[in-house]
Structure formats: structure tokens, C-alpha cells
Motif scaffolding. Structure first.
Motif, PDB file in Angstrom:
ATOM      1  N   ALA A   8      25.730  27.866  33.379  1.00  0.00           N
ATOM      2  CA  ALA A   8      27.051  28.123  32.802  1.00  0.00           C
ATOM      3  C   ALA A   8      26.990  29.332  31.873  1.00  0.00           C
ATOM      4  CB  ALA A   8      27.555  26.896  32.044  1.00  0.00           C
ATOM      5  N   LEU A   9      25.935  29.423  31.094  1.00  0.00           N
ATOM      6  CA  LEU A   9      25.792  30.515  30.130  1.00  0.00           C
ATOM      7  C   LEU A   9      25.312  31.811  30.774  1.00  0.00           C
ATOM      8  CD1 LEU A   9      26.073  31.157  27.117  1.00  0.00           C
ATOM      9  CD2 LEU A   9      23.719  30.399  26.819  1.00  0.00           C
ATOM     10  N   THR A  10      24.407  31.722  31.729  1.00  0.00           N
ATOM     11  CA  THR A  10      23.778  32.942  32.258  1.00  0.00           C
ATOM     12  C   THR A  10      24.366  33.444  33.573  1.00  0.00           C
ATOM     13  OG1 THR A  10      22.059  31.680  33.421  1.00  0.00           O
ATOM     14  CG2 THR A  10      21.591  32.370  31.138  1.00  0.00           C
ATOM     15  N   SER A  11      25.159  32.631  34.242  1.00  0.00           N
ATOM     16  CA  SER A  11      25.749  33.047  35.516  1.00  0.00           C
ATOM     17  C   SER A  11      27.268  32.888  35.519  1.00  0.00           C
ATOM     18  CB  SER A  11      25.152  32.231  36.665  1.00  0.00           C
ATOM     19  OG  SER A  11      25.804  32.528  37.880  1.00  0.00           O
ATOM     20  N   HIS A  12      27.739  31.696  35.204  1.00  0.00           N
ATOM     21  CA  HIS A  12      29.167  31.428  35.290  1.00  0.00           C
ATOM     22  C   HIS A  12      29.956  32.182  34.223  1.00  0.00           C
ATOM     23  CE1 HIS A  12      27.752  27.350  37.128  1.00  0.00           C
ATOM     24  NE2 HIS A  12      27.411  28.394  37.866  1.00  0.00           N
ATOM     25  N   LEU A  13      29.478  32.174  32.991  1.00  0.00           N
ATOM     26  CA  LEU A  13      30.170  32.887  31.922  1.00  0.00           C
ATOM     27  C   LEU A  13      30.293  34.391  32.213  1.00  0.00           C
ATOM     28  CD1 LEU A  13      31.558  32.901  29.154  1.00  0.00           C
ATOM     29  CD2 LEU A  13      29.283  33.130  28.130  1.00  0.00           C
ATOM     30  N   PRO A  14      29.250  35.070  32.675  1.00  0.00           N
ATOM     31  CA  PRO A  14      29.434  36.489  33.002  1.00  0.00           C
ATOM     32  C   PRO A  14      30.539  36.731  34.036  1.00  0.00           C
ATOM     33  CG  PRO A  14      27.111  36.014  32.812  1.00  0.00           C
ATOM     34  CD  PRO A  14      27.837  34.686  32.746  1.00  0.00           C
ATOM     35  N   HIS A  15      30.682  35.830  34.997  1.00  0.00           N
ATOM     36  CA  HIS A  15      31.781  35.973  35.967  1.00  0.00           C
ATOM     37  C   HIS A  15      33.128  35.814  35.274  1.00  0.00           C
ATOM     38  CE1 HIS A  15      29.998  36.248  40.040  1.00  0.00           C
ATOM     39  NE2 HIS A  15      28.923  35.801  39.394  1.00  0.00           N
ATOM     40  N   LEU A  16      33.227  34.838  34.405  1.00  0.00           N
ATOM     41  CA  LEU A  16      34.472  34.614  33.676  1.00  0.00           C
ATOM     42  C   LEU A  16      34.802  35.811  32.793  1.00  0.00           C
ATOM     43  CD1 LEU A  16      36.486  32.204  33.476  1.00  0.00           C
ATOM     44  CD2 LEU A  16      35.276  31.552  31.385  1.00  0.00           C
ATOM     45  N   ILE A  17      33.811  36.352  32.119  1.00  0.00           N
ATOM     46  CA  ILE A  17      34.006  37.517  31.250  1.00  0.00           C
ATOM     47  C   ILE A  17      34.449  38.728  32.070  1.00  0.00           C
ATOM     48  CG2 ILE A  17      32.803  39.193  29.782  1.00  0.00           C
ATOM     49  CD1 ILE A  17      31.062  36.769  28.834  1.00  0.00           C
ATOM     50  N   ALA A  18      33.845  38.927  33.230  1.00  0.00           N
ATOM     51  CA  ALA A  18      34.223  40.059  34.080  1.00  0.00           C
ATOM     52  C   ALA A  18      35.697  39.979  34.461  1.00  0.00           C
ATOM     53  CB  ALA A  18      33.342  40.101  35.327  1.00  0.00           C
ATOM     54  N   HIS A  19      36.141  38.793  34.846  1.00  0.00           N
ATOM     55  CA  HIS A  19      37.549  38.629  35.210  1.00  0.00           C
ATOM     56  C   HIS A  19      38.457  38.828  33.993  1.00  0.00           C
ATOM     57  CE1 HIS A  19      37.288  37.470  39.429  1.00  0.00           C
ATOM     58  NE2 HIS A  19      36.148  36.867  39.103  1.00  0.00           N
ATOM     59  N   ALA A  20      38.051  38.322  32.851  1.00  0.00           N
ATOM     60  CA  ALA A  20      38.860  38.494  31.641  1.00  0.00           C
ATOM     61  C   ALA A  20      38.988  39.970  31.275  1.00  0.00           C
ATOM     62  CB  ALA A  20      38.248  37.708  30.484  1.00  0.00           C
ATOM     63  N   LEU A  21      37.915  40.720  31.409  1.00  0.00           N
ATOM     64  CA  LEU A  21      37.959  42.149  31.093  1.00  0.00           C
ATOM     65  C   LEU A  21      38.879  42.891  32.050  1.00  0.00           C
ATOM     66  CD1 LEU A  21      37.082  44.583  29.453  1.00  0.00           C
ATOM     67  CD2 LEU A  21      34.972  44.651  30.817  1.00  0.00           C
ATOM     68  N   VAL A  22      38.768  42.612  33.343  1.00  0.00           N
ATOM     69  CA  VAL A  22      39.650  43.249  34.323  1.00  0.00           C
ATOM     70  C   VAL A  22      41.105  42.918  34.011  1.00  0.00           C
ATOM     71  CG1 VAL A  22      40.353  43.280  36.753  1.00  0.00           C
ATOM     72  CG2 VAL A  22      37.928  43.393  36.155  1.00  0.00           C
ATOM     73  N   GLN A  23      41.380  41.654  33.707  1.00  0.00           N
ATOM     74  CA  GLN A  23      42.755  41.262  33.432  1.00  0.00           C
ATOM     75  C   GLN A  23      43.275  41.872  32.131  1.00  0.00           C
ATOM     76  OE1 GLN A  23      43.423  37.055  34.150  1.00  0.00           O
ATOM     77  NE2 GLN A  23      42.152  37.169  35.988  1.00  0.00           N
ATOM     78  N   ALA A  24      42.403  42.041  31.145  1.00  0.00           N
ATOM     79  CA  ALA A  24      42.815  42.711  29.903  1.00  0.00           C
ATOM     80  C   ALA A  24      43.212  44.153  30.192  1.00  0.00           C
ATOM     81  CB  ALA A  24      41.685  42.651  28.872  1.00  0.00           C
ATOM     82  N   VAL A  25      42.440  44.834  31.010  1.00  0.00           N
ATOM     83  CA  VAL A  25      42.751  46.223  31.366  1.00  0.00           C
ATOM     84  C   VAL A  25      44.047  46.286  32.174  1.00  0.00           C
ATOM     85  CG1 VAL A  25      41.981  48.177  32.783  1.00  0.00           C
ATOM     86  CG2 VAL A  25      40.386  47.074  31.200  1.00  0.00           C
ATOM     87  N   MET A  26      44.239  45.334  33.071  1.00  0.00           N
ATOM     88  CA  MET A  26      45.454  45.300  33.896  1.00  0.00           C
ATOM     89  C   MET A  26      46.716  45.190  33.047  1.00  0.00           C
ATOM     90  SD  MET A  26      44.127  42.718  36.921  1.00  0.00           S
ATOM     91  CE  MET A  26      45.768  42.103  37.196  1.00  0.00           C
TER      92      MET A  26
END
Length: 110
Positions: A10-28
Motif C-alpha cells: 500500500a505504501l510502496t506501490s499503491h500509494l505512488p499510483h494514487l499520488i500520480a493520479h492526484a497530480l495529473v488531476q490537480a494539473v487538469m
């Protein structure tokens, strides 16, 4: 044990995926998308790379491990707030050096 594994991924794999999507959506959600796209550099590409993978697979992964992903997300949010508070302070340098020193041997980066 399964519980240890689930918390770790959750911390080393799943969270980075969640963060990536959050960053893309913030930019959008920002104005001037043409300006943002023109200024996107390798760091944005690298950090958001995993947001391009199959969403259906990640919906299943996030939902199957939701409790641990939530815990990891809350930990990340606390760390982000702490770093945010240090942006204009001398403590920021020490925090960044600490992260650098921890990460370097993980991937043999100098």
C-alpha cells in the motif's frame, strides 16, 4: 504474513499510483492548460508515468486494499503538510537531504 505484505505494498506501490493520479488531476484543474503542457518536464512525466496504466486493474487493487491505502495516504498527507510548512525554513534542506540519503542506496543512485 499477508497483513504485513498488504501494508507494505500500500505504501510502496499503491500509494505512488494514487499520488500520480492526484497530480495529473490537480494539473487538469488549473487554468491555462497550454502553458502547463508547454512547461511539463521530465519530473512530471516520471512521477505520473504510472497514471497511464489500466484504470480497471487499479480500481480493483485500490478497493481490495482500501484500508491500507487509506493509512498510507494519510501518512503521506502528514509528510506533505510537514514539508509544506518547511518550504521557507532552513529545516527544508535537512529534510530533503535525509530523503536523498535514504533513497540513494535503494536504487544505486549517487
Amino acid at each position: 504474513p499477508a497483513a504485513v505484505h498488504d501494508a507494505a505494498v500500500a505504501l510502496t506501490s499503491h500509494l505512488p499510483h494514487l499520488i500520480a493520479h492526484a497530480l495529473v488531476q490537480a494539473v487538469m484543474k488549473r487554468p491555462n492548460p497550454k502553458v502547463l503542457r508547454a512547461l511539463m518536464a521530465g519530473s512530471f512525466r516520471d512521477v505520473t508515468r504510472v497514471a497511464s496504466v489500466d484504470p480497471e486493474q487499479w480500481v480493483q487493487i485500490f478497493q481490495a486494499n482500501a484500508r491500507n491505502v487509506r493509512k498510507a495516504s494519510r501518512l503521506f498527507q502528514r509528510e506533505l503538510r510537514r514539508l509544506d510548512a518547511e518550504l521557507s525554513k532552513p529545516a527544508l534542506r535537512a529534510a530533503l537531504k535525509k530523503s536523498q540519503a535514504y533513497r540513494a542506496p535503494l536504487f544505486n543512485v549517487l
